[in-house]
Write an enzyme that holds these catalytic residues in place. Structure first.
Site, PDB file in Angstrom:
ATOM      1  N   GLU A   1       0.801  -1.224   0.000  1.00 23.27           N
ATOM      2  CA  GLU A   1       0.000   0.000   0.000  1.00 23.27           C
ATOM      3  C   GLU A   1       0.839   1.282   0.000  1.00 23.27           C
ATOM      4  OE1 GLU A   1      -3.738  -2.085   2.392  1.00 23.27           O
ATOM      5  OE2 GLU A   1      -2.756  -0.314   3.267  1.00 23.27           O
TER       6      GLU A   1
ATOM      7  N   GLU B   1      -4.926  -8.976   1.361  1.00 21.50           N
ATOM      8  CA  GLU B   1      -5.475  -8.567   2.655  1.00 21.50           C
ATOM      9  C   GLU B   1      -6.975  -8.410   2.509  1.00 21.50           C
ATOM     10  OE1 GLU B   1      -3.962  -5.159   4.806  1.00 21.50           O
ATOM     11  OE2 GLU B   1      -1.881  -5.691   4.362  1.00 21.50           O
TER      12      GLU B   1
END
Length: 510
Positions: free
Chosen positions: A210, A414
């Protein structure tokens, strides 16, 4: 249902999980986040919780126990992170490397790292930590897990980023993280060294987790609780460009120095990807309003397209407008995409917030996605988690579809929910995996699903308050306590390679 070789796993990072041993022998004081979460100003302003990572779940000592828990869940894959600051607690900047520089765009086209460079790095690396991470990976491999190793999950070594000084000196200090091009060079060295030391036992790599979170929350949202907590769009642009550049250099270094297959069934010795969130999940508040539609398009491009066009096509949107591209083939290189999905964004149009970033014409609408009140219903009458995130499983499907546009394998790396009472998690797990199945059945192949997380952990600025674990952790005793309903649901899904009719009838119908 998913195919036989589908990867079922859990994901974790270093900083959030490792610390917590009673004697404080395994704490990591050499990272920017260590200093950030204990800063008096941050605590007084409520930017961080005041919780400290050294009070954490102690995965550093208890990793064997956690691996065994995962094995008993029936999992066959595990995603871990290596902490750069543990491997190199001291600067690597004095180890010289040659590099070629594109002066037109201030980007590094190549870094010359040799075997001699690696031997110099090996002399200053923390051998205890190198041995530790090898033990962790070998523990997983001995239990039959496919291992994904992620190199960077938000944190930076303190010798590269002093976030307090960066904030107080408005980024004019030398240790200013991703704003500084030297971080790009040092990341390439770090990636090369890790590939050199671990390539024989790792085949799947991720450069970043991210990266846009680091940029957006660090440089465009000063009250987010993320370091360095400044509002500086020019710094944000530099950080984006430098992280794109760092991915490209790391990609090539890993390919160069990991030449040995760890697993016989691996496609190649090193499959190097990136783990990414907010992929194609911004939606217009009013789908019939052309401005809102454009705002959502700009949001999606800013959050993922900007990065992906560069690393998959060698096309760099240098003006941050979604329209003006330069050819930068030296930025191209990515073997797979990891989709991190939690919830959606609903946006409306606003005039450009920053003249130098024309893409930012979007504004989040309160009551949807990430912008909800914890424990309520969203404006769409959907449940909201403890952290204030709306349950919107349809976004999982859309994110997978968007990721597939780049022609590389896709994994869900995730997906999870903050739910301390385990009320919403069973539905969350079943509904999101069902949407992953739907994408697969519609021709958008997904090769694995990694739940966040096996255990509770340190949720960055929010500390220990947000409980994402399938297993609750008693922070005093470090006991792992199953959240029975969710553990049972997830175990059954894994055992059957998909959501069973029984689970569907119990949780997803009516």
């Amino acid at each position: 249902m998913f195919p036989e070789k589908f990867l079922w796993g859990v994901a974790q990072s270093g900083f959030q999980f490792e610390m917590g041993d009673k004697l404080r022998r395994n704490i990591d004081t050499n990272t920017d986040w260590w200093h950030w979460v204990r800063d008096k100003t941050n605590i007084e302003k409520g930017l961080v919780s005041g919780d400290l990572p050294e009070e954490g779940i102690n995965n550093y000592e208890l990793y064997e126990k956690d691996h065994e828990i995962a094995r008993k869940l029936g999992l066959n894959a595990y995603r871990i992170g290596i902490e750069w600051s543990r491997i190199f607690p001291w600067p690597t900047t004095f180890i010289d490397v040659d590099y070629s520089y594109n002066e037109s765009y201030n980007l590094i086209e190549d870094v010359k790292i040799t075997k001699d460079t690696l031997e110099e790095l090996d002399e200053i690396a923390n051998k205890r930590e190198v041995a530790y991470y090898r033990s962790v990976i070998n523990s997983l491999r001995s239990k039959g897990f496919k291992v994904i190793v992620n190199l960077n999950h938000f944190t930076l070594p303190y010798w590269l980023h002093d976030p307090i000084e960066a904030r107080e000196r408005a980024l004019t200090n030398k240790r200013n993280g991703w704003v500084n091009p030297r971080t790009v060079i040092e990341f390439a060295k770090y990636a090369a060294y890790i590939a050199y030391k671990f390539g024989d036992i790792v085949d799947m790599w991720s450069t970043f987790n991210e990266p846009m979170v680091v940029v957006e929350l660090g440089y465009l949202a000063p009250y987010s609780g993320f370091p360095p907590g400044v509002l500086n769009p020019e710094a944000a642009k530099l950080a984006i460009l430098h992280m794109i550049n760092a991915h490209a250099l790391a990609y090539r270094q890993i390919k160069k120095f990991d030449t040995e297959k760890a697993d016989k069934d691996s496609k190649e010795p090193a499959e190097v990807g990136i783990i990414y969130n907010n992929i194609g999940v911004a939606y217009p508040k009013d789908p019939n309003d052309s401005k809102d539609v454009k705002a959502a398009e700009n949001d999606n491009f800013f959050h993922s397209g900007l990065f992906f066009e560069a690393i998959h096509k060698g096309k760099l949107n240098i003006e941050f407008d979604g329209e003006t591209f330069i050819d930068a083939p030296y930025l191209k290189g990515n073997d797979w995409i990891g989709v991190n999905y939690y919830t959606r964004e609903v946006v409306t149009y606003q005039e450009p917030m920053f003249p130098s970033i024309p893409l930012i014409t979007f504004k989040g609408v309160q009551g949807y996605g990430y912008a909800c009140r914890p424990g309520t219903l969203s404006k769409d009458d959907r449940p909201v988690s403890d952290i204030g995130w709306e349950l919107y499983p349809e976004g999982m499907y859309d994110s997978i579809v968007e990721a597939h546009k780049y022609g590389v394998p896709v994994y869900v790396t995730e997906n999870g929910i903050a739910d301390s009472k385990d009320i919403l998690r069973p539905y969350y797990i079943a509904s999101h995996i069902k949407m992953t199945e739907k994408a697969f059945e519609d021709g958008y192949e997904v090769k694995g699903y990694f739940h966040w997380a096996l255990t509770d952990n340190f949720e960055w600025a929010l500390g220990f308050r947000m409980r994402f674990g399938l297993y609750e952790v008693n922070l005093i005793t470090k006991e792992r306590i199953p959240r029975e309903k969710s553990v049972s649901i997830f175990r059954e899904i894994v055992a059957n390679n998909g959501v069973t009719k029984k689970i569907e009838e119990e949780l997803l119908r009516g």
